[in-house]
Design a protein around this motif. Structure first.
Motif, PDB file in Angstrom:
ATOM      1  N   PHE A  20       0.842  -1.208   0.000  1.00 47.13           N
ATOM      2  CA  PHE A  20       0.000   0.000   0.000  1.00 47.13           C
ATOM      3  C   PHE A  20       0.867   1.243   0.000  1.00 47.13           C
ATOM      4  N   CYS A  21       0.448   2.230  -0.786  1.00 46.26           N
ATOM      5  CA  CYS A  21       1.151   3.515  -0.804  1.00 46.26           C
ATOM      6  C   CYS A  21       0.100   4.606  -0.870  1.00 46.26           C
ATOM      7  N   ARG A  22       0.504   5.798  -0.396  1.00 48.20           N
ATOM      8  CA  ARG A  22      -0.454   6.907  -0.449  1.00 48.20           C
ATOM      9  C   ARG A  22      -0.729   7.305  -1.896  1.00 48.20           C
ATOM     10  N   ARG A  23       0.359   7.362  -2.692  1.00 48.46           N
ATOM     11  CA  ARG A  23       0.221   7.643  -4.135  1.00 48.46           C
ATOM     12  C   ARG A  23       1.189   6.719  -4.851  1.00 48.46           C
ATOM     13  N   ARG A  24       1.068   6.638  -6.161  1.00 50.48           N
ATOM     14  CA  ARG A  24       2.064   5.850  -6.898  1.00 50.48           C
ATOM     15  C   ARG A  24       3.135   6.792  -7.451  1.00 50.48           C
ATOM     16  N   TYR A  27       7.792   6.580 -11.218  1.00 49.08           N
ATOM     17  CA  TYR A  27       8.742   5.611 -11.799  1.00 49.08           C
ATOM     18  C   TYR A  27       8.449   4.181 -11.344  1.00 49.08           C
ATOM     19  N   CYS A  28       7.402   3.992 -10.530  1.00 52.39           N
ATOM     20  CA  CYS A  28       7.253   2.720  -9.815  1.00 52.39           C
ATOM     21  C   CYS A  28       6.356   1.714 -10.533  1.00 52.39           C
ATOM     22  N   ASP A  29       6.847   0.493 -10.693  1.00 55.87           N
ATOM     23  CA  ASP A  29       5.992  -0.558 -11.261  1.00 55.87           C
ATOM     24  C   ASP A  29       5.812  -1.717 -10.280  1.00 55.87           C
ATOM     25  N   PRO A  31       4.089  -4.081  -7.342  1.00 55.53           N
ATOM     26  CA  PRO A  31       2.681  -4.459  -7.096  1.00 55.53           C
ATOM     27  C   PRO A  31       2.157  -3.775  -5.838  1.00 55.53           C
ATOM     28  N   ILE A  32       1.470  -2.654  -6.020  1.00 55.29           N
ATOM     29  CA  ILE A  32       0.921  -1.912  -4.861  1.00 55.29           C
ATOM     30  C   ILE A  32      -0.495  -1.438  -5.162  1.00 55.29           C
ATOM     31  N   SER A  33      -1.223  -1.074  -4.079  1.00 53.79           N
ATOM     32  CA  SER A  33      -2.515  -0.403  -4.239  1.00 53.79           C
ATOM     33  C   SER A  33      -2.376   0.980  -3.633  1.00 53.79           C
ATOM     34  N   GLY A  74       8.819  -5.087   3.362  1.00 53.45           N
ATOM     35  CA  GLY A  74       9.073  -4.177   2.245  1.00 53.45           C
ATOM     36  C   GLY A  74       7.760  -3.805   1.579  1.00 53.45           C
ATOM     37  N   GLY A  75       7.854  -2.860   0.651  1.00 50.71           N
ATOM     38  CA  GLY A  75       6.609  -2.459   0.017  1.00 50.71           C
ATOM     39  C   GLY A  75       6.820  -1.883  -1.359  1.00 50.71           C
ATOM     40  N   GLY A  76       5.833  -1.092  -1.632  1.00 52.92           N
ATOM     41  CA  GLY A  76       4.807  -0.471  -0.799  1.00 52.92           C
ATOM     42  C   GLY A  76       5.394   0.376   0.340  1.00 52.92           C
ATOM     43  N   THR A  77       4.543   0.650   1.275  1.00 51.64           N
ATOM     44  CA  THR A  77       4.908   1.488   2.408  1.00 51.64           C
ATOM     45  C   THR A  77       4.488   0.782   3.695  1.00 51.64           C
ATOM     46  N   PRO A  78       5.356  -0.073   4.254  1.00 54.87           N
ATOM     47  CA  PRO A  78       4.984  -0.794   5.478  1.00 54.87           C
ATOM     48  C   PRO A  78       4.651   0.143   6.641  1.00 54.87           C
ATOM     49  N   ILE A 109      10.261   2.435   5.557  1.00 54.57           N
ATOM     50  CA  ILE A 109       9.366   3.482   6.046  1.00 54.57           C
ATOM     51  C   ILE A 109       9.547   4.721   5.173  1.00 54.57           C
ATOM     52  N   ASP A 110       8.457   5.415   4.930  1.00 51.86           N
ATOM     53  CA  ASP A 110       8.532   6.596   4.078  1.00 51.86           C
ATOM     54  C   ASP A 110       8.255   7.860   4.882  1.00 51.86           C
ATOM     55  N   PRO A 111       8.986   8.935   4.569  1.00 48.90           N
ATOM     56  CA  PRO A 111       8.774  10.200   5.285  1.00 48.90           C
ATOM     57  C   PRO A 111       7.302  10.610   5.216  1.00 48.90           C
ATOM     58  N   GLY A 146       6.647  12.432  -8.293  1.00 51.31           N
ATOM     59  CA  GLY A 146       5.347  12.063  -7.738  1.00 51.31           C
ATOM     60  C   GLY A 146       5.467  11.506  -6.335  1.00 51.31           C
ATOM     61  N   ARG A 147       6.577  11.799  -5.631  1.00 49.53           N
ATOM     62  CA  ARG A 147       6.719  11.317  -4.252  1.00 49.53           C
ATOM     63  C   ARG A 147       5.688  12.031  -3.381  1.00 49.53           C
ATOM     64  N   ALA A 148       5.206  11.328  -2.347  1.00 47.52           N
ATOM     65  CA  ALA A 148       4.149  11.908  -1.517  1.00 47.52           C
ATOM     66  C   ALA A 148       4.727  12.704  -0.347  1.00 47.52           C
TER      67      ALA A 148
HETATM   68  S1  SF4 Z   1       6.623   4.578  -2.201  1.00 48.69           S
HETATM   69 FE1  SF4 Z   1       7.860   2.960  -3.168  1.00 48.69          FE
HETATM   70  S2  SF4 Z   1       6.444   1.277  -3.565  1.00 48.69           S
HETATM   71 FE2  SF4 Z   1       5.214   3.100  -3.146  1.00 48.69          FE
HETATM   72  S3  SF4 Z   1       4.741   3.946  -5.146  1.00 48.69           S
HETATM   73 FE3  SF4 Z   1       6.595   4.978  -4.410  1.00 48.69          FE
HETATM   74  S4  SF4 Z   1       8.312   3.761  -5.191  1.00 48.69           S
HETATM   75 FE4  SF4 Z   1       6.449   2.522  -5.411  1.00 48.69          FE
END
Ligand code: SF4
Length: 392
Positions: A20-24, A27-29, A31-33, A74-78, A109-111, A146-148
Motif C-alpha cells: 500500500f502507498c499513499r500515491r504511486r 517511476y514505480c511498477d 505491485p501496490i494499491s 518491504g513495500g509499498g509502504t509498510p 518506512i517513508d517520510p 510524484g513522491r508523496a
Molecule cells: S513509495 Fe515505493 S512502492 Fe510506493 S509507489 Fe513509491 S516507489 Fe512505489
C-alpha cells in the motif's frame, strides 16, 4: 555445501510485502494499491483485510524448528501499518517459524507516513532496522517523481528515527532522475550522510514500461541525465561515501563497518528465503516463485491453499543466478564453492569466458574468489554478466 544440500536448505529469512502507498510514484511498477493521503492501517478496511489474508498465507506453512534470522517488511509502504497489524504479522511468523533472538528485522518506512507513536510501536514490536525512502533532497525532484513527501518531512521523520535509537538505519537515494544535476546529486549524498545513517542504498533510475515515466520519457533523452552523467553520479557516490567511511560492499549498497544488510545478503548469496504477500517472490526447496501481483488473484490463491506450483530451478540456472547475484558483492563469489557445487570444468569455463574482462581490469581473481573491481567492474557489470549468460 553440495547441490543437494543447497536445494533442501531451510530458509532462515522471510520477506513480507505490504503493498500500500499513499500515491504511486511516477517511476514505480511495484505491485501496490494506492490508498490516498488520508488512509492508513488504523482506518482502512482494505489494509485490515490484506493483513488477514497475509497472515492466513503465513499460517499455511508447516511449523519449522529453525528460527528466522532475518525478516524484511518491504513495500509499498509498510509504515502505513498500525502497530497492532505489524505485531500480528510478527506473531504469526513467530508461531510458524520462531524468531531468533538476534534477528535482523527491517522495515521500509517513508517520510510523512508515521509519527512518534508508530515508530515506538514498530520498535517495540521487534523492528531493529529502518530503511528510509528519501530518494532525493530537492523539493523539485520529489515533486517531479510524484513522491508523496517533502524535504521537511525527511528531516522530521529522521528526527523520530534517531529519537527511538534503532541500531540500523538505512537511507535510499535515486540517481539518474529527470532534471537531476551532478550538483544536486552531490547535495543529496552529503545531506544523507548528515542524517547519520549506518547504511545507504543507491539506485540508478530505470524507466519501466507501464509507468508514468515510461510514458513521459525515452531512456537517454532529455530531461534524463545522459549515460555519461549517470556514470559520473555512480563514481561520485563511490568517492563521497567511501570517503565518509562507508564500505562499498555491494554494487548499489554502502554500509559502515558491521552494518551490512543481513537480509539482502541472503539474496546475493543465492540462499533460500520465504516470501509472503501479494507479488512477493520466494526461493524455497530450489523453487523460485512469485505470488500473484493483483489483489483479487492473490486472495484467491491464498484461499485455494497458497500452492507453489513451479519447477525446481535447473542447475545451469542456479549457476547463473549464483554468479549474477554473487558478483554484485564486493567480495565476489567463491571459486571453491562453484567447483564444489558445479564441478571444476565449470570453474574453468567461467574463467575462460571472463579472461578478456580480467585483462581489462574489470574482474579480479584472488584468494579463491572471483570479483568485480570497484568502480570499473561494477560500472560494466552488465557487459560481464551478458557474456556469462551468452556463453555458459
Ligand atoms: S513509495 Fe515505493 S512502492 Fe510506493 S509507489 Fe513509491 S516507489 Fe512505489
Amino acid at each position: 555445501m553440495n547441490k543437494q544440500q543447497f536445494v533442501s536448505s531451510v530458509p532462515r529469512a522471510a520477506y513480507v510485502h505490504i503493498p500500500f502507498c499513499r500515491r504511486r510514484c511516477f517511476y514505480c511498477d511495484f505491485p501496490i494499491s494506492v490508498v490516498g493521503d488520508k488512509q492508513r492501517g488504523e482506518t482502512s478496511a482494505t489494509i485490515s483485510r490484506y493483513v488477514e489474508v497475509l497472515c492466513r498465507e503465513i499460517a499455511q506453512k508447516p511449523v519449522q524448528s529453525q528460527p528466522l534470522q532475518t525478516i524484511f517488511f518491504g513495500g509499498g509502504t509498510p509504515s502505513l501499518l498500525s502497530t497492532e497489524q505489524l505485531q500480528r504479522i510478527i506473531a504469526t511468523l513467530e508461531e510458524r517459524f520462531g524468531i531468533s533472538p538476534d534477528v535482523e528485522m527491517s522495515m521500509e518506512i517513508d517520510p510523512g507516513t508515521f509519527d512518534i507513536e508508530h515508530i515506538k510501536g514498530y520498535k517495540g514490536a521487534g523492528v531493529n532496522r529502518f530503511s528510509f525512502g528519501v530518494q532525493a533532497f530537492q523539493e523539485e525532484l520529489l515533486r517531479l517523481c510524484g513522491r508523496a513527501h517533502t524535504v521537511s518531512d525527511i528531516y522530521a521523520a529522521a528526527d523520530l528515527i534517531h529519537f527511538v535509537k534503532v541500531p540500523e538505519f538505512s537511507i535510499d537515494l535515486i540517481s539518474g532522475l529527470p532534471n537531476q544535476t551532478l550538483e544536486m546529486w552531490q547535495e543529496s549524498l552529503e545531506k544523507a550522510i548528515f542524517l547519520a545513517p549506518t547504511h545507504i542504498s543507491i539506485y540508478d533510475l530505470t524507466i519501466e514500461p507501464g509507468t508514468a515515466f515510461g510514458r513521459y520519457y525515452q531512456p537517454g533523452d532529455k530531461p534524463l541525465p545522459t549515460d555519461e552523467t549517470t556514470v559520473q553520479m555512480y563514481r561520485m557516490a563511490q568517492k563521497i561515501l567511501t570517503g565518509a567511511d562507508f564500505l562499498h560492499y555491494e554494487i548499489s549498497n554502502y554500509a559502515l563497518p558491521g552494518h551490512q544488510c543481513r537480509h539482502n545478503r541472503v539474496y546475493w548469496e543465492n540462499r533460500a528465503y520465504y516470501g509472503f504477500g501479494m507479488g512477493a517472490a520466494s526461493y524455497v526447496e530450489g523453487k523460485r516463485f512469485t505470488r500473484p501481483r493483483k489483489t483479487k488473484e492473490y486472495y484467491a490463491w491464498v484461499e485455494a491453499g497458497a500452492v507453489i506450483d513451479c519447477e525446481v530451478t535447473p542447475p545451469s540456472e542456479v549457476l547463473l543466478d549464483t554468479l549474477m547475484l554473487g558478483l554484485r558483492l564486493a567480495e565476489g563469489v567463491s571459486l571453491d564453492k562453484i567447483k564444489q557445487e558445479f564441478g571444476s570444468d565449470k570453474e574453468e569455463e567461467i574463467l575462460k569466458v571472463l579472461k578478456p574482462y580480467i585483462n581489462q581490469g574489470w574482474v579480479v581473481v584472488e584468494a579463491g574468489k572471483l570479483r568485480l573491481t570497484d568502480p570499473e567492474g561494477f560500472l560494466f557489470s552488465n557487459v560481464v554478466l551478458a557474456s556469462l549468460f551468452e556463453k555458459l
